[in-house]
Design a protein around this motif. Sequence first.
Motif, mmCIF file in Angstrom:
data_model
loop_
_atom_site.group_PDB
_atom_site.id
_atom_site.type_symbol
_atom_site.label_atom_id
_atom_site.label_comp_id
_atom_site.label_asym_id
_atom_site.label_seq_id
_atom_site.Cartn_x
_atom_site.Cartn_y
_atom_site.Cartn_z
ATOM 1 N N MET A 52 17.964 28.203 8.302
ATOM 2 C CA MET A 52 18.043 29.125 7.344
ATOM 3 C C MET A 52 19.646 28.702 6.549
ATOM 4 O O MET A 52 20.586 28.866 7.238
ATOM 5 C CB MET A 52 18.083 30.545 7.867
ATOM 6 N N THR A 53 19.741 28.618 5.118
ATOM 7 C CA THR A 53 20.894 28.445 4.566
ATOM 8 C C THR A 53 21.836 29.751 4.406
ATOM 9 O O THR A 53 22.905 29.716 4.861
ATOM 10 C CB THR A 53 20.568 28.068 3.270
ATOM 11 N N VAL A 54 21.191 30.903 3.926
ATOM 12 C CA VAL A 54 22.147 32.145 3.777
ATOM 13 C C VAL A 54 22.386 32.594 5.138
ATOM 14 O O VAL A 54 21.807 32.695 6.043
ATOM 15 C CB VAL A 54 21.225 33.150 3.066
ATOM 16 N N GLY A 55 23.699 32.857 5.170
ATOM 17 C CA GLY A 55 24.188 33.400 6.428
ATOM 18 C C GLY A 55 25.020 32.536 7.040
ATOM 19 O O GLY A 55 25.791 32.505 8.193
ATOM 20 N N LEU A 56 24.732 30.988 6.818
ATOM 21 C CA LEU A 56 25.223 29.878 7.779
ATOM 22 C C LEU A 56 26.834 30.134 7.605
ATOM 23 O O LEU A 56 27.539 30.308 6.489
ATOM 24 C CB LEU A 56 25.017 28.508 7.092
ATOM 25 N N THR A 57 27.469 29.939 8.637
ATOM 26 C CA THR A 57 29.030 30.289 8.585
ATOM 27 C C THR A 57 29.614 28.706 9.316
ATOM 28 O O THR A 57 29.199 28.414 10.271
ATOM 29 C CB THR A 57 29.286 31.120 9.835
ATOM 30 N N VAL A 58 30.447 28.250 8.482
ATOM 31 C CA VAL A 58 31.341 27.050 9.345
ATOM 32 C C VAL A 58 32.767 27.597 9.050
ATOM 33 O O VAL A 58 33.397 28.010 8.253
ATOM 34 C CB VAL A 58 31.229 25.789 8.055
ATOM 35 N N THR A 59 33.653 27.264 10.502
ATOM 36 C CA THR A 59 34.959 27.418 10.459
ATOM 37 C C THR A 59 35.699 26.211 11.073
ATOM 38 O O THR A 59 35.290 25.483 11.792
ATOM 39 C CB THR A 59 35.248 28.744 11.331
ATOM 40 N N HIS A 60 36.912 25.961 10.198
ATOM 41 C CA HIS A 60 37.741 25.008 10.690
ATOM 42 C C HIS A 60 39.155 25.376 11.043
ATOM 43 O O HIS A 60 39.548 26.333 10.263
ATOM 44 C CB HIS A 60 37.802 24.003 9.632
ATOM 45 N N ARG A 61 39.549 24.989 11.981
ATOM 46 C CA ARG A 61 41.115 25.301 12.264
ATOM 47 C C ARG A 61 41.976 24.178 12.028
ATOM 48 O O ARG A 61 41.644 23.221 12.361
ATOM 49 C CB ARG A 61 41.216 25.844 13.560
ATOM 50 N N ARG A 62 43.068 24.353 11.921
ATOM 51 C CA ARG A 62 44.335 23.447 11.371
ATOM 52 C C ARG A 62 45.757 23.698 11.627
ATOM 53 O O ARG A 62 45.883 24.911 11.108
ATOM 54 C CB ARG A 62 43.992 22.628 10.067
ATOM 55 N N TYR A 63 46.540 23.159 12.137
ATOM 56 C CA TYR A 63 47.895 23.470 12.349
ATOM 57 C C TYR A 63 48.625 23.034 10.897
ATOM 58 O O TYR A 63 48.095 22.026 10.612
ATOM 59 C CB TYR A 63 48.379 22.412 13.635
ATOM 60 N N VAL A 64 49.439 23.627 10.301
ATOM 61 C CA VAL A 64 50.111 23.174 9.249
ATOM 62 C C VAL A 64 51.480 22.587 9.522
ATOM 63 O O VAL A 64 52.415 23.300 10.014
ATOM 64 C CB VAL A 64 50.339 24.587 8.305
ATOM 65 N N PRO A 65 51.553 21.458 9.374
ATOM 66 C CA PRO A 65 53.002 20.576 9.758
ATOM 67 C C PRO A 65 53.957 21.152 8.699
ATOM 68 O O PRO A 65 53.757 21.345 7.743
ATOM 69 C CB PRO A 65 52.425 19.368 9.626
ATOM 70 N N TYR A 66 55.219 20.829 9.452
ATOM 71 C CA TYR A 66 56.335 21.322 8.764
ATOM 72 C C TYR A 66 56.377 20.130 7.548
ATOM 73 O O TYR A 66 57.102 20.611 6.507
ATOM 74 C CB TYR A 66 57.558 21.060 9.712
ATOM 75 N N SER A 67 56.039 19.115 7.565
ATOM 76 C CA SER A 67 56.192 18.102 6.156
ATOM 77 C C SER A 67 55.082 18.735 5.123
ATOM 78 O O SER A 67 55.589 18.200 4.122
ATOM 79 C CB SER A 67 55.253 16.664 6.780
ATOM 80 N N HIS A 68 54.229 19.820 5.115
ATOM 81 C CA HIS A 68 53.822 20.437 4.197
ATOM 82 C C HIS A 68 54.551 21.765 3.662
ATOM 83 O O HIS A 68 54.270 22.256 2.590
ATOM 84 C CB HIS A 68 52.497 20.902 4.530
ATOM 85 N N ALA A 69 55.659 22.073 4.219
ATOM 86 C CA ALA A 69 56.561 22.903 3.665
ATOM 87 C C ALA A 69 57.045 22.534 2.331
ATOM 88 O O ALA A 69 57.460 21.410 2.022
ATOM 89 C CB ALA A 69 57.723 23.179 4.563
ATOM 90 N N HIS A 70 57.046 23.315 1.284
ATOM 91 C CA HIS A 70 57.032 22.926 -0.060
ATOM 92 C C HIS A 70 58.207 23.842 -0.770
ATOM 93 O O HIS A 70 58.852 23.373 -1.539
ATOM 94 C CB HIS A 70 55.903 23.095 -0.973
ATOM 95 N N TYR A 71 58.274 24.969 -0.099
ATOM 96 C CA TYR A 71 59.230 25.983 -0.739
ATOM 97 C C TYR A 71 60.153 26.553 0.152
ATOM 98 O O TYR A 71 59.870 26.485 1.633
ATOM 99 C CB TYR A 71 58.435 27.156 -1.521
ATOM 100 N N GLY A 72 61.185 27.420 -0.169
ATOM 101 C CA GLY A 72 62.168 28.059 1.023
ATOM 102 C C GLY A 72 61.426 28.832 1.796
ATOM 103 O O GLY A 72 60.283 29.383 1.442
ATOM 104 N N GLY A 73 61.872 28.994 3.026
ATOM 105 C CA GLY A 73 61.361 29.764 3.968
ATOM 106 C C GLY A 73 59.893 29.185 4.780
ATOM 107 O O GLY A 73 59.351 29.685 5.321
#
Length: 128
Positions: free
Chosen positions: A1-22
Amino acid sequence: MTVGLTVTHRRYVPYSHAHYGGALVDGAYVLGMFGDVATEVCIRTDADEGLFASYDDVQFRAPVRAGDVLEATAVVVAAGRRSRRLEFTARVVCRADPERGPSAARVLDEPIVVVTATGTVVVPPPGT
């Protein structure tokens, strides 16, 4: 069944992706995660990576920071012959805790909803 299908991904956000202060990370980072979960939805429903057609709504609700662990979820809420309407939610489930030390982090008691969106993906016609 297509409706209701749920997909979840988890990912660590590395410090190299910090783009702004804080140590803030730009919103496009989460939209990239939404594209990844949408791709898996298409593979699971149609054995094809599909194409992202549009976002109907994107709400940036809280900041994403380097050191976060993000969870991005897509749920199929409607399906046409070639289109799939998806609802997306991104949550921070773990967060860096630099006040305790340079590598300290914690699992959040309650995840923080950082971005919500709705969008449409399309897949090739059956048999192509």
